[in-house]
Motif scaffolding. Structure first.
Motif, PDB file in Angstrom:
ATOM      1  N   GLN A  14       0.626  -1.329   0.124  1.00 28.57           N
ATOM      2  CA  GLN A  14       0.078   0.480   0.085  1.00 28.57           C
ATOM      3  C   GLN A  14       1.031   0.869   0.032  1.00 28.57           C
ATOM      4  O   GLN A  14       0.303   2.066  -0.263  1.00 28.57           O
ATOM      5  N   ARG A  15       2.198   0.818   0.951  1.00 29.18           N
ATOM      6  CA  ARG A  15       2.666   2.733   1.196  1.00 29.18           C
ATOM      7  C   ARG A  15       3.757   2.160  -0.047  1.00 29.18           C
ATOM      8  O   ARG A  15       3.915   3.924  -1.060  1.00 29.18           O
ATOM      9  N   ARG A  16       4.389   1.533  -1.291  1.00 26.61           N
ATOM     10  CA  ARG A  16       4.726   1.788  -2.433  1.00 26.61           C
ATOM     11  C   ARG A  16       3.725   2.613  -3.794  1.00 26.61           C
ATOM     12  O   ARG A  16       3.866   3.108  -4.352  1.00 26.61           O
ATOM     13  N   PRO A  34      18.722   3.924   5.133  1.00 28.28           N
ATOM     14  CA  PRO A  34      17.379   3.103   4.882  1.00 28.28           C
ATOM     15  C   PRO A  34      16.277   4.102   6.451  1.00 28.28           C
ATOM     16  O   PRO A  34      14.958   3.903   5.750  1.00 28.28           O
ATOM     17  N   GLU A  35      17.188   3.986   7.796  1.00 26.11           N
ATOM     18  CA  GLU A  35      15.946   4.854   8.488  1.00 26.11           C
ATOM     19  C   GLU A  35      15.233   6.193   8.602  1.00 26.11           C
ATOM     20  O   GLU A  35      14.153   6.595   8.122  1.00 26.11           O
ATOM     21  N   LEU A  36      15.901   6.812   7.365  1.00 29.30           N
ATOM     22  CA  LEU A  36      15.684   8.735   6.988  1.00 29.30           C
ATOM     23  C   LEU A  36      15.038   8.411   6.294  1.00 29.30           C
ATOM     24  O   LEU A  36      13.977   9.123   5.731  1.00 29.30           O
ATOM     25  N   VAL A  37      14.541   7.623   5.330  1.00 29.96           N
ATOM     26  CA  VAL A  37      13.931   7.024   3.880  1.00 29.96           C
ATOM     27  C   VAL A  37      12.991   6.198   4.466  1.00 29.96           C
ATOM     28  O   VAL A  37      11.199   6.797   3.507  1.00 29.96           O
ATOM     29  N   ASP A  38      12.552   5.649   5.591  1.00 32.64           N
ATOM     30  CA  ASP A  38      11.536   5.160   5.553  1.00 32.64           C
ATOM     31  C   ASP A  38      10.515   6.944   6.418  1.00 32.64           C
ATOM     32  O   ASP A  38       9.251   6.802   6.587  1.00 32.64           O
ATOM     33  N   LEU A  93      11.209   9.307   6.104  1.00 26.12           N
ATOM     34  CA  LEU A  93      10.695  10.492   4.761  1.00 26.12           C
ATOM     35  C   LEU A  93       9.829  10.003   3.933  1.00 26.12           C
ATOM     36  O   LEU A  93       8.712  11.342   3.704  1.00 26.12           O
ATOM     37  N   GLU A  94       9.488   9.069   3.680  1.00 25.42           N
ATOM     38  CA  GLU A  94       8.601   8.787   3.104  1.00 25.42           C
ATOM     39  C   GLU A  94       7.147   8.921   3.748  1.00 25.42           C
ATOM     40  O   GLU A  94       5.738   9.331   2.757  1.00 25.42           O
ATOM     41  N   GLN A  95       6.827   8.234   5.120  1.00 25.75           N
ATOM     42  CA  GLN A  95       5.846   8.411   5.880  1.00 25.75           C
ATOM     43  C   GLN A  95       5.791   9.501   5.935  1.00 25.75           C
ATOM     44  O   GLN A  95       4.463  10.452   5.480  1.00 25.75           O
ATOM     45  N   GLN A  96       6.624  10.879   6.484  1.00 24.39           N
ATOM     46  CA  GLN A  96       6.242  12.676   6.228  1.00 24.39           C
ATOM     47  C   GLN A  96       5.836  12.700   4.194  1.00 24.39           C
ATOM     48  O   GLN A  96       4.288  13.787   4.875  1.00 24.39           O
TER      49      GLN A  96
END
Length: 121
Positions: A48-50, A73-77, A79-82
């Motif tokens: 769903q996120r993708r 990877p933590e930053l991207v996760d 950032l994607e949520q934001q």
């Protein structure tokens, strides 16, 4: 007297009954089923996120995030949520281009980067 004879004399208390073994097997099966269900939920959420990211990011921006994921990877996760939250609330224009993403990443870098200066006296 053999080892087996000795075991049979004292082994009555040490042997597990078939009911106990079956109960252990059932618990293990339930644990595995629970793990499978949790993994399935994680995969569905990731899909769903993708899908949402595909809708709000241009292909170039998605590629940039994928490249960055290798390093942070933590930053991207986060950032994607934001980005998803901002897009859903209408606070950011959609689709987010690679240039927009670069500006966002630059802002994050400026906020989180610390410069160290070493002075010799």
């Amino acid at each position: 007297m053999s080892i087996d004879d000795n075991y049979e004399e004292t082994g009555g208390d040490q042997e597990m009954s078939e009911d106990e073994l079956e109960a252990i097997r059932q618990r293990k099966i339930q644990e595995l089923q629970k793990q499978i269900e949790e993994e399935k939920k994680r995969q569905e959420l990731a899909a769903q996120r993708r899908a949402v990211l595909r809708a709000i990011l241009t292909p170039e921006a998605r590629e940039r995030l994928d490249n960055l994921r290798v390093v942070k990877p933590e930053l991207v996760d986060a950032l994607e949520q934001q980005l998803i939250a901002l897009a859903q609330s209408g606070r950011i224009k959609v689709p987010i281009t690679d240039e927009d993403l670069k500006k966002i990443l630059e802002t994050i870098y400026k906020q989180t980067h610390r410069e160290f200066r070493i002075r010799y006296r």
